[in-house]
Design a protein around this motif. Structure first.
Motif, PDB file in Angstrom:
ATOM      1  N   PHE A  51      27.491  -9.787 129.380  1.00  0.00           N
ATOM      2  CA  PHE A  51      28.208 -10.889 128.734  1.00  0.00           C
ATOM      3  C   PHE A  51      29.572 -11.103 129.388  1.00  0.00           C
ATOM      4  CE2 PHE A  51      30.919 -12.456 125.213  1.00  0.00           C
ATOM      5  CZ  PHE A  51      30.209 -13.598 124.846  1.00  0.00           C
ATOM      6  N   VAL A  52      30.330 -10.029 129.539  1.00  0.00           N
ATOM      7  CA  VAL A  52      31.663 -10.110 130.143  1.00  0.00           C
ATOM      8  C   VAL A  52      31.557 -10.500 131.611  1.00  0.00           C
ATOM      9  CG1 VAL A  52      33.721  -8.780 130.778  1.00  0.00           C
ATOM     10  CG2 VAL A  52      32.747  -8.550 128.487  1.00  0.00           C
ATOM     11  N   GLY A  53      30.616  -9.895 132.330  1.00  0.00           N
ATOM     12  CA  GLY A  53      30.435 -10.229 133.740  1.00  0.00           C
ATOM     13  C   GLY A  53      30.110 -11.700 133.949  1.00  0.00           C
ATOM     14  N   ALA A  54      29.250 -12.250 133.090  1.00  0.00           N
ATOM     15  CA  ALA A  54      28.898 -13.669 133.189  1.00  0.00           C
ATOM     16  C   ALA A  54      30.116 -14.548 132.922  1.00  0.00           C
ATOM     17  CB  ALA A  54      27.772 -14.001 132.207  1.00  0.00           C
ATOM     18  N   PHE A  55      30.887 -14.211 131.904  1.00  0.00           N
ATOM     19  CA  PHE A  55      32.095 -14.992 131.619  1.00  0.00           C
ATOM     20  C   PHE A  55      33.091 -14.893 132.760  1.00  0.00           C
ATOM     21  CE2 PHE A  55      30.951 -15.827 127.240  1.00  0.00           C
ATOM     22  CZ  PHE A  55      31.590 -17.030 127.013  1.00  0.00           C
ATOM     23  N   GLU A  56      33.295 -13.687 133.288  1.00  0.00           N
ATOM     24  CA  GLU A  56      34.236 -13.524 134.394  1.00  0.00           C
ATOM     25  C   GLU A  56      33.828 -14.368 135.588  1.00  0.00           C
ATOM     26  OE1 GLU A  56      36.106  -9.057 133.779  1.00  0.00           O
ATOM     27  OE2 GLU A  56      34.302  -9.271 134.999  1.00  0.00           O
ATOM     28  N   ALA A  57      32.570 -14.277 135.986  1.00  0.00           N
ATOM     29  CA  ALA A  57      32.102 -14.994 137.170  1.00  0.00           C
ATOM     30  C   ALA A  57      32.117 -16.505 136.953  1.00  0.00           C
ATOM     31  CB  ALA A  57      30.702 -14.520 137.555  1.00  0.00           C
TER      32      ALA A  57
END
Length: 142
Positions: free
Chosen positions: A58-64
């Motif tokens: 979830f965090v990785g998707a938001f960051e990218a």
């Protein structure tokens, strides 16, 4: 409302902040998938976050995704909000322990990138995408 989100100034130097914030968050978001044991779910589990597999993705998707928006200067203000939240959570979950165990100076040293990303994201929330941004083009340079 959309006009207010897209609104930005004519500063040409804002692109430097966008490039820094966007590049770092894009890299970090991708690394959560490339190195899940050390940058993704494994790290989230180590610091005690709930549902580390889901949360890391979830965090990785938001960051990218937010990073790509910021690099293009599209919905810059809106894209900066999740990144601010991510950095506040990162500081809370990873740097308070250093403060308690090793003191202020060690915590400040360990959190220098976190502070740079937080303040860069806050800058973009306040100022918008700047002169060379999709936001500027969509508002006809207003």
């Amino acid at each position: 409302m959309l006009q207010r989100i897209l609104q930005t100034d004519r500063a040409k130097t804002t692109i430097l902040i966008r490039l820094m914030v966007g590049a770092v968050f894009l890299s970090e978001g991708i690394q959560k998938y490339l190195f899940p044991d050390t940058r993704g779910a494994g790290r989230f589990e180590k610091i005690g976050l709930p549902s580390p597999e889901f949360l890391a993705d979830f965090v990785g998707a938001f960051e990218a995704n937010c990073a790509v928006l910021i690099l293009f200067g599209f919905l810059t203000r809106l894209a900066s909000v999740p990144l601010i939240i991510i950095m506040l959570v990162a500081l809370y979950t990873t740097k308070l322990d250093i403060l308690y165990k090793d003191g202020l100076w060690e915590m400040l040293h360990a959190s220098r990138t976190d502070w740079a990303m937080l303040l860069g994201s806050l800058f973009l929330l306040i100022k918008g995408g700047g002169y060379w941004s999709v936001d500027k083009k969509l508002t006809n340079g207003a």
